[in-house]
Design an enzyme around this catalytic site. Structure first.
Site, PDB file in Angstrom:
ATOM      1  N   SER A 257       0.848  -1.195   0.000  1.00 38.16           N
ATOM      2  CA  SER A 257       0.000   0.000   0.000  1.00 38.16           C
ATOM      3  C   SER A 257       0.876   1.235   0.000  1.00 38.16           C
ATOM      4  CB  SER A 257      -0.876   0.030   1.256  1.00 38.16           C
ATOM      5  OG  SER A 257      -1.530   1.280   1.375  1.00 38.16           O
TER       6      SER A 257
ATOM      7  N   TYR B 183      -2.404  -1.072  10.504  1.00 31.70           N
ATOM      8  CA  TYR B 183      -2.491  -1.464   9.081  1.00 31.70           C
ATOM      9  C   TYR B 183      -1.244  -1.006   8.313  1.00 31.70           C
ATOM     10  CZ  TYR B 183      -4.165  -1.205   4.218  1.00 31.70           C
ATOM     11  OH  TYR B 183      -4.302  -1.333   2.854  1.00 31.70           O
TER      12      TYR B 183
HETATM   13  P1  NAD Z   1     -11.814  -5.778  -0.376  1.00 34.53           P
HETATM   14  O1  NAD Z   1     -12.493  -5.619   0.916  1.00 34.53           O
HETATM   15  O2  NAD Z   1     -12.638  -5.878  -1.585  1.00 34.53           O
HETATM   16  O3  NAD Z   1     -10.826  -7.030  -0.339  1.00 34.53           O
HETATM   17  C1  NAD Z   1     -10.189  -7.470   0.835  1.00 34.53           C
HETATM   18  C2  NAD Z   1     -10.496  -8.936   1.007  1.00 34.53           C
HETATM   19  O4  NAD Z   1      -9.725  -9.459   2.099  1.00 34.53           O
HETATM   20  C3  NAD Z   1     -11.936  -9.255   1.366  1.00 34.53           C
HETATM   21  O5  NAD Z   1     -12.730  -9.397   0.225  1.00 34.53           O
HETATM   22  C4  NAD Z   1     -11.819 -10.543   2.150  1.00 34.53           C
HETATM   23  O6  NAD Z   1     -12.172 -11.644   1.340  1.00 34.53           O
HETATM   24  C5  NAD Z   1     -10.342 -10.649   2.479  1.00 34.53           C
HETATM   25  N1  NAD Z   1     -10.118 -10.926   3.899  1.00 34.53           N
HETATM   26  C6  NAD Z   1     -10.060 -10.058   4.930  1.00 34.53           C
HETATM   27  N2  NAD Z   1      -9.863 -10.715   6.084  1.00 34.53           N
HETATM   28  C7  NAD Z   1      -9.788 -12.041   5.778  1.00 34.53           C
HETATM   29  C8  NAD Z   1      -9.591 -13.223   6.529  1.00 34.53           C
HETATM   30  N3  NAD Z   1      -9.402 -13.197   7.860  1.00 34.53           N
HETATM   31  N4  NAD Z   1      -9.602 -14.412   5.879  1.00 34.53           N
HETATM   32  C9  NAD Z   1      -9.784 -14.467   4.531  1.00 34.53           C
HETATM   33  N5  NAD Z   1      -9.962 -13.375   3.772  1.00 34.53           N
HETATM   34  C10 NAD Z   1      -9.973 -12.173   4.388  1.00 34.53           C
HETATM   35  O7  NAD Z   1     -10.797  -4.532  -0.497  1.00 34.53           O
HETATM   36  P2  NAD Z   1      -9.562  -4.227  -1.473  1.00 34.53           P
HETATM   37  O8  NAD Z   1      -9.326  -2.781  -1.339  1.00 34.53           O
HETATM   38  O9  NAD Z   1      -9.767  -4.812  -2.798  1.00 34.53           O
HETATM   39  O10 NAD Z   1      -8.353  -4.946  -0.722  1.00 34.53           O
HETATM   40  C11 NAD Z   1      -7.426  -5.779  -1.380  1.00 34.53           C
HETATM   41  C12 NAD Z   1      -6.019  -5.444  -0.921  1.00 34.53           C
HETATM   42  O11 NAD Z   1      -5.669  -4.144  -1.379  1.00 34.53           O
HETATM   43  C13 NAD Z   1      -5.849  -5.422   0.608  1.00 34.53           C
HETATM   44  O12 NAD Z   1      -4.623  -6.060   0.945  1.00 34.53           O
HETATM   45  C14 NAD Z   1      -5.742  -3.938   0.900  1.00 34.53           C
HETATM   46  O13 NAD Z   1      -4.984  -3.683   2.072  1.00 34.53           O
HETATM   47  C15 NAD Z   1      -5.033  -3.452  -0.344  1.00 34.53           C
HETATM   48  N6  NAD Z   1      -5.128  -2.000  -0.547  1.00 34.53           N
HETATM   49  C16 NAD Z   1      -6.330  -1.434  -0.794  1.00 34.53           C
HETATM   50  C17 NAD Z   1      -6.391  -0.060  -0.969  1.00 34.53           C
HETATM   51  C18 NAD Z   1      -7.707   0.649  -1.225  1.00 34.53           C
HETATM   52  O14 NAD Z   1      -7.732   1.882  -1.222  1.00 34.53           O
HETATM   53  N7  NAD Z   1      -8.797  -0.061  -1.476  1.00 34.53           N
HETATM   54  C19 NAD Z   1      -5.231   0.728  -0.886  1.00 34.53           C
HETATM   55  C20 NAD Z   1      -4.017   0.100  -0.644  1.00 34.53           C
HETATM   56  C21 NAD Z   1      -3.982  -1.270  -0.469  1.00 34.53           C
END
Ligand code: NAD
Ligand code: MG
Length: 298
Positions: free
Chosen positions: A191, A204
Site C-alpha cells: 500500500s 495497518y
Molecule cells: P476488499 O475488501 O474488496 O478485499 C479485501 C479482502 O480481504 C476481502 O474481500 C476478504 O475476502 C479478504 N479478507 C479479509 N480478512 C480475511 C480473513 N481473515 N480471511 C480471509 N480473507 C480475508 O478490499 P480491497 O481494497 O480490494 O483490498 C485488497 C487489498 O488491497 C488489501 O490487501 C488492501 O490492504 C489493499 N489496498 C487497498 C487499498 C484501497 O484503497 N482499497 C489501498 C491500498 C492497499
C-alpha cells in the site's frame, strides 16, 4: 460506468466517479454489491489476449475489489483461478465464480479464515489438488480498521490485522513454494501506507511496510529457483474495504480527492499490473514494489 472499449483515448480524470460519495457504512468485511456507486472490476471491459494461457492461480480476497478485478483479468487471459474469501462474502464470491466460468476457465471457491494457520496450509493444498498445480500466487486479502488514536487499538485488533496481512502471507507462501515451478510468480499487495502511513491506520500501515520488506527479501531468496516475487502498492481504490470500517464515513465521502487525478482508482485500473507481473512478459521484474496511486508520490 466503464467504457466498453478499454483502449479508447480518454481523460483519466473524467473516466470514473469523483467525490463527493454518499456515506455508506457496512459491517466488515462488507459486500461490493452494496457499494454506491458500484466499483468497476472490469466485468464489461477487460479483454484477454492469451497472456496467461494454461496457468493456475490462487487469489486471496478474490471475491471483491482488487482481487475480483485480478480474478476476472486472469481468467480472460486464460488462467484457471481459485479464490479465497470469508464465508460472509459468499454472495460476492459467487459472482466472481460465474465470471471466471463465463471466460471458459475452471473456477474454485475456497472460503475460510486466513487468520488460521492450518486453514492457510489447506488452502494451498486444495488449490494444487483442484487445479493440478500452482503457477501464480496473489496475496491480496487484507484487514484495515481505522482508529483515531493508538490508545483505541486493542491488542485483539492489532493481532488480527497482523494475522490477516502478514502471518497469512508467511504461511501461504511457505506452503506454496514447494509447488511452484521455475517461471512462477508471487504477487503481494502492499500500500502507499507502507511509505506514507496514515496516522489513523497505525497497525495497518505497519503491516503494509512489513509486506513490502517480506516481498523484497523473498524475491532475493527465490531468484535461484526462477520464481519472481513482486508487490503492488495501491493508492486509494474504490472498494468495500473503505466504507466497512477502513475509513471514517467522512473520509469515504471525499475518498481519492487528495490525489492529483482527483478521484479514487477503480479495481479495473490496477488489474493490468497484476497481469504483467504474473505473465512471462514480466520475466525481468522481481523484487519490485509498484505504485498505482493516481499521482500520489512516495
Ligand atoms: P476488499 O475488501 O474488496 O478485499 C479485501 C479482502 O480481504 C476481502 O474481500 C476478504 O475476502 C479478504 N479478507 C479479509 N480478512 C480475511 C480473513 N481473515 N480471511 C480471509 N480473507 C480475508 O478490499 P480491497 O481494497 O480490494 O483490498 C485488497 C487489498 O488491497 C488489501 O490487501 C488492501 O490492504 C489493499 N489496498 C487497498 C487499498 C484501497 O484503497 N482499497 C489501498 C491500498 C492497499
Ligand atoms: Mg470482499
Amino acid at each position: 460506468m466503464a467504457a466498453k472499449n478499454p483502449y479508447e483515448l480518454r481523460d483519466p480524470r473524467e473516466q470514473y466517479p469523483k467525490p463527493p460519495f454518499p456515506e455508506q457504512p457496512q459491517p466488515a468485511p462488507g459486500l461490493a454489491a452494496r457499494m454506491v456507486p458500484e466499483p468497476d472490476h472490469g466485468e464489461d471491459s477487460y479483454r484477454g489476449s492469451g497472456r496467461l494461457e494454461g496457468r493456475r492461480a490462487l487469489i486471496t480476497g478474490g471475491d471483491s475489489g482488487i482481487g475480483r478485478a485480478v480474478a476476472i483479468a486472469y481468467a480472460r487471459e486464460g488462467a484457471d483461478v481459485a479464490i479465497n474469501y470469508l464465508p460472509d462474502e459468499e454472495q460476492d464470491a459467487q459472482q466472481v465464480i460465474k465470471l471466471i466460468e463465463d471466460a471458459g476457465r475452471k473456477a474454485v471457491a475456497i472460503p475460510g479464515d486466513l487468520k488460521d494457520e492450518a486453514f492457510c496450509r489447506q488452502l494451498v493444498e486444495r488449490t494444487v489438488q483442484e487445479l493440478g498445480g500452482l503457477d501464480i500466487l496473489v496475496s491480496n486479502a487484507g484487514k484495515q480498521v481505522f482508529r483515531e488514536s493508538v490508545d483505541e487499538i486493542t491488542s485483539e485488533q492489532f493481532d488480527q490485522t497482523f494475522k490477516t496481512n502478514v502471518y497469512a502471507l508467511f504461511w501461504i507462501t511457505q506452503a506454496a513454494i514447494p509447488h511452484l515451478p521455475a517461471g512462477a510468480s508471487i504477487i503481494t499487495t502492499s500500500s502507499i501506507n507502507a511509505h506514507q502511513p496514515s496516522p489513523t491506520l497505525l497497525d495497518y500501515a505497519t503491516t503494509k511496510a512489513a509486506i513490502a520488506a517480506y516481498t523484497e527479501a523473498l524475491a532475493g531468496q527465490l531468484a535461484e529457483k526462477g520464481i519472481r516475487v513482486n508487490s503492488v502498492a495501491p493508492g486509494p481504490f474504490w472498494t468495500v474495504l473503505q466504507p466497512s470500517g477502513g475509513q471514517s464515513q467522512e473520509k469515504v465521502r471525499t475518498f481519492g480527492q487528495d490525489t492529483p487525478l482527483g478521484r479514487p482508482g477503480q479495481p479495473a485500473e490496477i488489474a493490468p499490473i497484476y497481469v504483467l507481473l504474473a505473465s512471462q512478459e514480466g520475466s525481468y521484474m522481481t523484487g519490485g514494489v509498484y505504485p498505482v496511486t493516481g499521482g500520489k508520490v512516495f
